[in-house]
Every structure is written in C-alpha cells, then in structure tokens.
Design a protein around this motif. Structure first.
Motif, PDB file in Angstrom:
ATOM      1  N   UNK A 126       0.704  -1.091  -0.067  1.00  0.00           N
ATOM      2  CA  UNK A 126       0.104   0.002   0.136  1.00  0.00           C
ATOM      3  C   UNK A 126       1.001   1.177  -0.013  1.00  0.00           C
ATOM      4  N   UNK A 127       0.396   2.344  -0.441  1.00  0.00           N
ATOM      5  CA  UNK A 127       1.163   3.532  -0.579  1.00  0.00           C
ATOM      6  C   UNK A 127       1.585   4.022   0.773  1.00  0.00           C
ATOM      7  N   UNK A 128       0.743   3.887   1.756  1.00  0.00           N
ATOM      8  CA  UNK A 128       1.109   4.427   3.058  1.00  0.00           C
ATOM      9  C   UNK A 128       2.193   3.877   3.529  1.00  0.00           C
ATOM     10  N   UNK A 129       2.361   2.634   3.256  1.00  0.00           N
ATOM     11  CA  UNK A 129       3.911   1.955   3.947  1.00  0.00           C
ATOM     12  C   UNK A 129       4.924   2.272   2.868  1.00  0.00           C
ATOM     13  N   UNK A 130       4.533   2.499   1.636  1.00  0.00           N
ATOM     14  CA  UNK A 130       5.467   3.058   0.578  1.00  0.00           C
ATOM     15  C   UNK A 130       6.364   3.959   0.556  1.00  0.00           C
ATOM     16  N   UNK A 131       5.343   5.003   1.130  1.00  0.00           N
ATOM     17  CA  UNK A 131       5.977   6.579   1.398  1.00  0.00           C
ATOM     18  C   UNK A 131       6.666   6.675   2.814  1.00  0.00           C
ATOM     19  N   UNK A 132       6.402   5.726   3.591  1.00  0.00           N
ATOM     20  CA  UNK A 132       6.941   5.745   5.169  1.00  0.00           C
ATOM     21  C   UNK A 132       8.243   4.944   5.212  1.00  0.00           C
ATOM     22  N   UNK A 133       8.329   3.920   4.558  1.00  0.00           N
ATOM     23  CA  UNK A 133       9.522   2.880   4.698  1.00  0.00           C
ATOM     24  C   UNK A 133      10.907   3.662   4.642  1.00  0.00           C
ATOM     25  N   UNK A 134      11.177   4.533   3.631  1.00  0.00           N
ATOM     26  CA  UNK A 134      12.517   5.186   3.612  1.00  0.00           C
ATOM     27  C   UNK A 134      12.932   5.718   4.945  1.00  0.00           C
ATOM     28  N   UNK A 135      11.875   6.562   5.418  1.00  0.00           N
ATOM     29  CA  UNK A 135      12.121   7.258   6.985  1.00  0.00           C
ATOM     30  C   UNK A 135      12.413   6.304   7.971  1.00  0.00           C
ATOM     31  N   UNK A 136      11.716   5.145   8.124  1.00  0.00           N
ATOM     32  CA  UNK A 136      11.961   4.208   8.911  1.00  0.00           C
ATOM     33  C   UNK A 136      13.315   3.734   8.949  1.00  0.00           C
ATOM     34  N   UNK A 137      13.823   3.348   7.703  1.00  0.00           N
ATOM     35  CA  UNK A 137      15.126   2.847   7.549  1.00  0.00           C
ATOM     36  C   UNK A 137      16.269   3.793   7.823  1.00  0.00           C
ATOM     37  N   UNK A 138      16.133   5.032   7.367  1.00  0.00           N
ATOM     38  CA  UNK A 138      16.854   5.935   7.736  1.00  0.00           C
ATOM     39  C   UNK A 138      17.160   6.168   9.189  1.00  0.00           C
ATOM     40  N   UNK A 139      16.076   6.075   9.961  1.00  0.00           N
ATOM     41  CA  UNK A 139      16.111   6.247  11.423  1.00  0.00           C
ATOM     42  C   UNK A 139      16.789   4.897  11.995  1.00  0.00           C
ATOM     43  N   UNK A 140      16.833   3.859  11.401  1.00  0.00           N
ATOM     44  CA  UNK A 140      17.428   2.542  11.952  1.00  0.00           C
ATOM     45  C   UNK A 140      18.704   2.885  11.660  1.00  0.00           C
ATOM     46  N   UNK A 141      19.406   3.692  10.528  1.00  0.00           N
ATOM     47  CA  UNK A 141      20.706   3.882  10.357  1.00  0.00           C
ATOM     48  C   UNK A 141      20.999   5.068  11.385  1.00  0.00           C
ATOM     49  N   UNK A 142      20.292   5.950  11.522  1.00  0.00           N
ATOM     50  CA  UNK A 142      20.774   7.169  12.371  1.00  0.00           C
ATOM     51  C   UNK A 142      20.893   6.560  13.763  1.00  0.00           C
ATOM     52  N   UNK A 143      20.025   5.716  14.403  1.00  0.00           N
ATOM     53  CA  UNK A 143      20.281   5.179  15.721  1.00  0.00           C
ATOM     54  C   UNK A 143      21.136   3.878  15.730  1.00  0.00           C
TER      55      UNK A 143
END
Length: 347
Positions: A126-143
């Motif tokens: 779904x488009x909601x997850x598609x638009x959010x997933x990069x932010x999540x993975x960048x935060x995984x990287x940040x932390x």
C-alpha cells in the motif's frame, strides 16, 4: 561463526528437523561474516560498512529459518514480522500528541533495547507504507540498529506497479547501496515438500478431520505472526483475518458466499502461495452461484501455481451434485486432485 552457529545448523540436520542445504549454509556464513566484520570496522577502515542484510528468494526455501537461527545466537536482537511492525508504528503515530517527532521517538526507543532487528517477510502493498518505509530505515541507520530482512522479492521488485512508485524508488536505492543483498537461490521448496508428505484434503467434516486440518496450518505458520490483511480489487477490499504474508486461512463462506469475481480470486491467488479453505459443502442446485465462485477460485489458484489445503464435507468426486455444472466441475475436480496430495478412490 558466532557461537558456532554452523554446528547448531548441523544439529538441526542430525535431529531430522531439516535437510542439509549448501545454499542455506552459504547464506548463513555470509550473514555471520558480515556481522563480525561490521564490529571490526572503524572510522579509518576502507571496507564497506553495511547497515543491514537483505535476504530474498522464493517461498518455502528457509529464509526465515536461517535468519531466526542467526538471531538466536547473538545477544541484543529481536524479530518483528514486517506487517506487525508497520501496524505498531501507524498506531503509535496516530496516538501521539506530536506526530512530527513520533516516528523518530519510536525508533529511538527501540534502539535503547536492541542493536539488531530481524524484519521478517518485508513486502509493500500500500502507498502509506511505501511512502513511510525509507524514513523508518534512515532512522534505523541514525540510531545504529543493524537490520536483517527477509523477503520474497528482490529490492527492485518491491511495490512493483504500485501507486506513485517513483516516490518509492529512493528506498530501493537505499537498500541496494547500504545493505548486503543475498539471494537464497535453490530448487528445493521445503514448504512444498512438507505438503507432499502431508494429507491436504480432509473429509468428512468432523472433530478429527478439523483437528488435523488446524494442526497442519499450525505447522506452517508462527502463531505470533498471524495478522489481518486486506486484498484490494479496485474499490473493494477483501479482509483476511488469519494469515501471514503468503499463507491464508479462510472459510468457504468468506471466499464463495460473498459476491466475488474472477479478478478478486486472481488477486487472492497472487497474494497467497498457500490457502487453507475450511468447510466446503456439497453443492446442490441451491448453491449454484457458490459453486461457480468455487470453480473460479480453484482456476485462479491453479493458474498461479498456489497450493491449497481443504476441509470438505464430501470427497472431490461427490462435491458437485448440480447437473448443469457437472461438465464444468470436471475440470475443477481434476485440478483439485492434482493440487491436493490424497489417496482417494476416484470412481
């Protein structure tokens, strides 16, 4: 390998829980080597520092098993089913007072408890997850959270033909550039092998057959990972209450007593590689519409090479008692015999 993880794999083989598979061992070693190498890399190192490992391949070949095995042999890790993680994240953001910082806080809190996360069955529908997933993975990287991913899809195949997919492409590039992508490529389908060793057409419907039917479902799924999923067909969403990303447990009523069409069944067949269908009745003249839908369902599952497990009131050759559909049902019966592993008198 960490804590002699290769020996643990061999222990599973020795105890006949799995068959020895060279491809699985190779991927397991690569994961372990990457983890150990990551801990050695410092600021001055010229070696590539990956932020995670992405393992993809077809269903039933052991991706979840080997990643679980690795995670169990190190400390500070946790497994999330990808769909469960997204549900939790959406709920957290929706309930937060400051929605702008909610996602960052959610990932930061996870990082305080875990240094490595296994995301099982990553898929984007779904488009909601598609638009959010990069932010999540960048935060995984940040932390500094190291991520293990299992998926049926190569990164480039994720969210294929999805709405606004061009906005999703940066996530694909993030994975390809920052994750070690491993293809678990083999010919053995362990799920299919398990089905081949199992009875998959249960009749009649009684306490004993229902117990067998449910036990087989439990062998294929992790009970803690069962979730609700919706399959979209144009403006209609079909809700499945009991499934994983590619296995569904459905009742005949849900599938064939509602007004579904070929396109619905085609989308269902593409979404699930294995479907359990509970409580199929005998078809008489009053169930003509339901019988036609069942014929369509089996056609779509057969065309997609999906597997099916059935609990029915009667054997295949006695299911259809509708004269005007008898010829059409002959094809369905033939496909059911092919799709289910049974020793049944076909007279």
């Amino acid at each position: 390998m960490t804590k002699n993880i290769e020996q643990r794999y061999k222990d599973f083989v020795t105890n006949n829980f799995i068959s020895y598979d060279v491809k699985q061992i190779e991927v397991l070693k690569s994961i372990d080597e990457e983890w150990r190498q990551r801990k050695k890399i410092n600021f001055f190192s010229k070696l590539k520092k990956y932020h995670g490992i992405y393992v993809y391949g077809s269903v039933g070949i052991g991706k979840t098993f080997i990643l679980n095995l690795f995670l169990q042999n190190i400390s500070g890790g946790i497994k999330y089913h990808f769909n469960h993680l997204m549900i939790n994240i959406h709920a957290y953001i929706n309930n937060a007072n400051d929605k702008g910082t909610a996602l960052d806080k959610y990932i930061r809190d996870i990082s305080k408890r875990y240094g490595i996360i296994f995301l099982d069955e990553l898929h984007i529908f779904n488009i909601v997850d598609a638009l959010l997933i990069k932010k999540i993975f960048l935060l995984f990287q940040k932390y500094k959270i190291f991520i293990l991913v299992s998926s049926n899809f190569h990164p480039g195949e994720l969210y294929k033909d999805g709405l606004q997919r061009y906005d999703f492409i940066p996530f694909i590039k993030l994975i390809e550039e920052n994750f070690r992508v491993l293809h678990l490529d083999q010919m053995q389908d362990y799920r299919r092998q398990m089905l081949n060793r199992s009875k998959t057409y249960f009749t009649p419907i009684n306490h004993a057959t229902r117990l067998e039917f449910n036990k087989l479902f439990e062998r294929f799924v992790d009970a803690s990972q069962i979730h609700i999923r919706k399959i979209q067909t144009k403006s209609r969403a079909i809700r499945f209450e009991k499934c994983t990303s590619n296995i569904a447990y459905c009742t005949f009523r849900e599938l064939c007593e509602t007004n579904l069409a070929h396109e619905d069944y085609s989308n269902i067949a593409r979404a699930f590689s294995l479907i359990f269908v509970d409580s199929i009745p005998q078809f008489t003249d009053s169930e003509s519409d339901q019988c036609r839908r069942f014929i369509s369902l089996i056609d779509m599952l057969y065309d997609q090479q999906s597997s099916v497990v059935i609990l029915a009131q009667f054997p295949i050759n006695q299911l259809c008692q509708i004269n005007k559909l008898s010829k059409e049902f002959e094809r369905t019966a033939s496909r059911l015999y092919e799709m289910t592993i049974i020793n049944q008198n076909k007279k």
